[in-house]
Design a protein around this motif. Sequence first.
Motif, short mmCIF file in Angstrom:
data_model
loop_
_atom_site.label_atom_id
_atom_site.label_comp_id
_atom_site.label_asym_id
_atom_site.label_seq_id
_atom_site.Cartn_x
_atom_site.Cartn_y
_atom_site.Cartn_z
N THR A 87 10.46 -3.16 -2.51
CA THR A 87 9.38 -3.41 -3.45
C THR A 87 8.18 -2.60 -2.99
O THR A 87 7.65 -2.82 -1.90
N CYS A 88 7.79 -1.62 -3.81
CA CYS A 88 6.70 -0.70 -3.51
C CYS A 88 5.44 -1.23 -4.19
O CYS A 88 5.33 -1.21 -5.41
N VAL A 89 4.49 -1.73 -3.39
CA VAL A 89 3.31 -2.43 -3.91
C VAL A 89 2.05 -1.59 -3.66
O VAL A 89 1.81 -1.15 -2.54
N ASP A 90 1.26 -1.40 -4.70
CA ASP A 90 0.01 -0.66 -4.55
C ASP A 90 -0.98 -1.13 -5.61
O ASP A 90 -0.59 -1.64 -6.66
N GLN A 91 -2.29 -0.92 -5.33
CA GLN A 91 -3.32 -1.32 -6.28
C GLN A 91 -3.63 -0.23 -7.32
O GLN A 91 -4.38 -0.46 -8.26
N SER A 92 -3.03 0.95 -7.17
CA SER A 92 -3.31 2.06 -8.07
C SER A 92 -2.14 2.28 -9.03
O SER A 92 -1.04 2.67 -8.62
N VAL A 93 -2.40 2.08 -10.31
CA VAL A 93 -1.36 2.32 -11.31
C VAL A 93 -1.01 3.80 -11.38
O VAL A 93 0.12 4.17 -11.72
N HIS A 94 -1.96 4.68 -11.03
CA HIS A 94 -1.72 6.12 -11.11
C HIS A 94 -0.81 6.59 -9.98
O HIS A 94 0.08 7.43 -10.19
N ALA B 227 4.80 7.81 -8.36
CA ALA B 227 5.89 7.41 -7.46
C ALA B 227 7.17 7.14 -8.25
O ALA B 227 8.27 7.54 -7.85
N LYS B 228 7.01 6.45 -9.37
CA LYS B 228 8.18 6.14 -10.21
C LYS B 228 8.82 7.42 -10.73
O LYS B 228 10.05 7.55 -10.78
N GLN B 229 8.01 8.41 -11.10
CA GLN B 229 8.53 9.70 -11.55
C GLN B 229 9.28 10.40 -10.42
O GLN B 229 10.38 10.95 -10.63
N GLU B 230 8.69 10.41 -9.23
CA GLU B 230 9.31 11.10 -8.09
C GLU B 230 10.62 10.43 -7.68
O GLU B 230 11.56 11.10 -7.25
N TRP B 231 10.70 9.12 -7.82
CA TRP B 231 11.89 8.39 -7.42
C TRP B 231 13.11 8.83 -8.23
O TRP B 231 14.24 8.81 -7.74
N THR B 232 12.90 9.25 -9.46
CA THR B 232 14.03 9.66 -10.30
C THR B 232 14.75 10.88 -9.71
O THR B 232 15.94 11.07 -9.95
N THR B 233 14.04 11.69 -8.93
CA THR B 233 14.66 12.87 -8.32
C THR B 233 14.91 12.70 -6.82
O THR B 233 15.66 13.48 -6.24
N LYS B 234 14.27 11.70 -6.20
CA LYS B 234 14.42 11.51 -4.76
C LYS B 234 15.48 10.45 -4.42
O LYS B 234 15.87 10.32 -3.27
N ARG B 235 15.90 9.68 -5.40
CA ARG B 235 16.83 8.58 -5.14
C ARG B 235 18.16 9.11 -4.61
O ARG B 235 18.70 10.08 -5.11
N GLY C 175 0.84 -1.19 0.00
CA GLY C 175 0.00 0.00 0.00
C GLY C 175 0.87 1.24 0.00
O GLY C 175 0.63 2.20 0.73
N CYS C 176 1.91 1.22 -0.84
CA CYS C 176 2.97 2.24 -0.78
C CYS C 176 2.57 3.58 -1.35
O CYS C 176 3.26 4.58 -1.13
N GLY C 177 1.47 3.65 -2.12
CA GLY C 177 1.01 4.94 -2.64
C GLY C 177 2.06 5.62 -3.51
O GLY C 177 2.49 5.10 -4.53
N LEU C 178 2.51 6.79 -3.07
CA LEU C 178 3.46 7.61 -3.83
C LEU C 178 4.90 7.38 -3.38
O LEU C 178 5.79 8.18 -3.68
N GLY C 179 5.14 6.28 -2.65
CA GLY C 179 6.50 5.96 -2.24
C GLY C 179 6.99 6.73 -1.03
O GLY C 179 8.19 6.79 -0.76
#
Length: 321
Positions: free
Chosen positions: A160-167, A172-180, A141-145
């Motif tokens: 492993t970030c698991v959630d039922q919402s593809v949106h 989250a994947k976009q934000e990870w590129t700048t938060k990593r 239920g990781c949501g936006l990470g």
Amino acid sequence: MTRPAKVMLVLAGLLPAGAPIGWPAGHVDHSANGVSGMVHDGALRVYAVEKCGYNVSIPNVYSAFAAHQVEWNYMGLHMPWYSVLIGLSQTVDIPEKDKAAFYGTGEHHVDQVVKNMAKWAGSSKAGFRESLAGKRVLDFGCGLGRLAFAFANNLRAAVTCVDQSVHHLRLAKQEWTTKRARAGVVEFVVSSPDLLAPMLSRRFDFVHSVIAMQHMVPALQAVYLEQLCDLLVPGGTGWIQMTIRGDSNSVSGNNGCDMGQSIAMGGMQMHSTPIDAIKRLLHFRGCRAEVHDVGHAYIGRGRGSAAVVKMRKQRQRREAS
């Protein structure tokens, strides 16, 4: 009626949700080889929903899951940040300073989880933190990470970030590129009621979930809780927040046991599973658990009581030679 015949009727939707299909009491596989939460020994796996007094298989809960998923995806598309933390703007995007504060709350939460688990495990905070460096962590239920990023960056874990919402996951994947930062790694996985299947036999050293399970009907809570135990390596640990008393929709007679009623009602709901039921369910799957009532924490006042579940997967006993 034979068990195979009942299985076929459940798959066809001809038996009601929660119809028992004759699973032998106490029969459980504690091995790490399960690749699906759907089946066991060639038949549908059955999950006990003690609060509701019935059993379910995964096909029984797909409609309720789909209803939850529609609601969560809608929020992920239109108000993703607000859907995770109420108080943020109900917009698609928010200012960078608000995002920094948002992810900062995740770092604080993970720090408190590490402190809490270290005390429970009889370890130092630094020792528990180091024990997860380079290890596998699942955030359900990781949501936006918000928390997954903190586990990866601050603990140097493979998350492993698991959630039922593809949106939510897309953002989250976009934000990870700048938060990593540092050596952490995050992968993003869309969930279904069969949580084991997308993991491809992988197991985790630590599983975590907060403000996620409470929005599911009790049957889905049981299905996911069992599989979260299954996903731990022997000796692995978990920290999971759930609601143990009170259902926000009980004024309408909806405690989540009637899944059709829950689907028809729609919206974000709050549902619970009692403490003793949580303990028995996890023990059945091979996890020793302590459940601590934390009152209104995580859920707000007037919505019942929440709990933190701390669990450890029991190590398999060696056969006597």
